[in-house]
Scaffold this motif. Sequence first.
Motif, PDB file in Angstrom:
ATOM      1  N   LYS A  54       0.823  -1.212   0.000  1.00 44.01           N
ATOM      2  CA  LYS A  54       0.000   0.000   0.000  1.00 44.01           C
ATOM      3  C   LYS A  54       0.855   1.258   0.000  1.00 44.01           C
ATOM      4  O   LYS A  54       1.895   1.338   0.660  1.00 44.01           O
ATOM      5  N   GLU A  56      -0.355   4.431   0.907  1.00 44.01           N
ATOM      6  CA  GLU A  56      -0.724   5.394   1.951  1.00 44.01           C
ATOM      7  C   GLU A  56       0.166   5.333   3.192  1.00 44.01           C
ATOM      8  O   GLU A  56       0.554   6.389   3.720  1.00 44.01           O
ATOM      9  N   LEU A  59       3.392   7.172   2.518  1.00 40.70           N
ATOM     10  CA  LEU A  59       3.228   8.624   2.447  1.00 40.70           C
ATOM     11  C   LEU A  59       2.985   9.214   3.833  1.00 40.70           C
ATOM     12  O   LEU A  59       3.451  10.322   4.136  1.00 40.70           O
ATOM     13  N   MET A  60       2.264   8.464   4.661  1.00 40.68           N
ATOM     14  CA  MET A  60       1.997   8.924   6.028  1.00 40.68           C
ATOM     15  C   MET A  60       3.295   9.037   6.825  1.00 40.68           C
ATOM     16  O   MET A  60       3.517  10.001   7.554  1.00 40.68           O
ATOM     17  N   SER A  93       5.233  12.049  -5.147  1.00 42.76           N
ATOM     18  CA  SER A  93       5.280  12.616  -3.798  1.00 42.76           C
ATOM     19  C   SER A  93       6.632  13.260  -3.518  1.00 42.76           C
ATOM     20  O   SER A  93       6.714  14.311  -2.889  1.00 42.76           O
TER      21      SER A  93
END
Length: 400
Positions: A54, A56, A59-60, A93
């Motif tokens: 994943k 996310e 990125l978190m 990102s």
Amino acid sequence: PRFPDTVGALKKTLEIEPDNLAQYAFLSGVQLKQGDKVAAESTLKQAVDGMPEKLEPKLMLADFLLKEKGVEAAESQLLAFIKETDDADLKLSLAALYEKTGQVEKSAETYQDILKGDAPVPATLSAKNKLARIHLAKGEQEAASGLLEEILEESPKDQDALTMRGKMALANKDADSAINDFRSVLKQAPQSMEIRRLLAQAQLQSDNLELAMLNLQKASEIAPDDIELKVDTARLFVQMEQPERARAMLEEVLRKEPDNLVASKAMIALQLKDQDKSGALKTVRKIQQSDPDSAYGHYIEGRLHQADKNFAESNASLERALLKQPGAIEPLVALVTNYLAQNDRVSAMRVLKRALDDNPQHVIARNLSGEIEMAGGKLDVARAAFEKAINDKPDWWVPY
């Protein structure tokens, strides 16, 4: 709050739901509030390890590192993730991080890297859009235009690309093309206040005043408290020969925000159009009080006195403007104009010499000095000034 109990409960929840990213985020937030940054970071790393496929969680973690440890830590983590997976979204990102921190060249290189690889179409389109925006910001219209055409050939309804192309057309006074692009976006996003405002600007450029007003009014329905929209609408009322409606709208804005510089400038323009010099002077004084570091209020005051041939007051105001903003062109030209109107070439040249001492590449001052020398019969000196201005700015036609 009883943090230990909360932490324990959240950890138990994660044992049952190991893929619950929201719980990882919540637990990390609680640990951060406790002052335990190490534990908070560790929790987010567990989320990454527990959900390796994943995006996310990665990125978190990068966002956490940016906030708590700085740019280098976030960059290093993203680069490590990219080395493992070569994921295009992670590269996007990373490029966004570079943009956010002012590293434009690194950002552009990262977007280029995405385009060189075999990235999915959405990532490729996003990279091209972002790269086009960078080119546009640097004034590289041809490069930006080429990327936008590539995007729209592949995805004709791409809103970002259409908006950017429309803005370019608007800047280039191609109102019809701008209108077509903004209308295409509006079909997909009818509640976009910004697109309606841009469409109104393009319609104004093509003298479609009624359609422009219609779109500004619709934009105002979407964002009724937007001050810039009200000012734009007031300016349009002026163009439509409805000064009283314009004045009422600007007065409404200035009642709510007495120090609003955009509205104050629009009010001054309206007052000058109505030959209301005393009203304009009052507005100017308010600007000087609310924005004491700005040259604008002093410049306009100087121009008002200039119109009355009150040169002493005008010169004093224009000198104050130049003191606030030494490189400003308008106050300099107005001040030189005053001295020439009084047949005082010596003072005019003194002002220009001061500007050139501050900035030898000040081509406006250089050209003006050449014109004054030419009028005084000093042709060789004038020629040298014009040649220097041409050398400093060869694409400016005036010195020729």
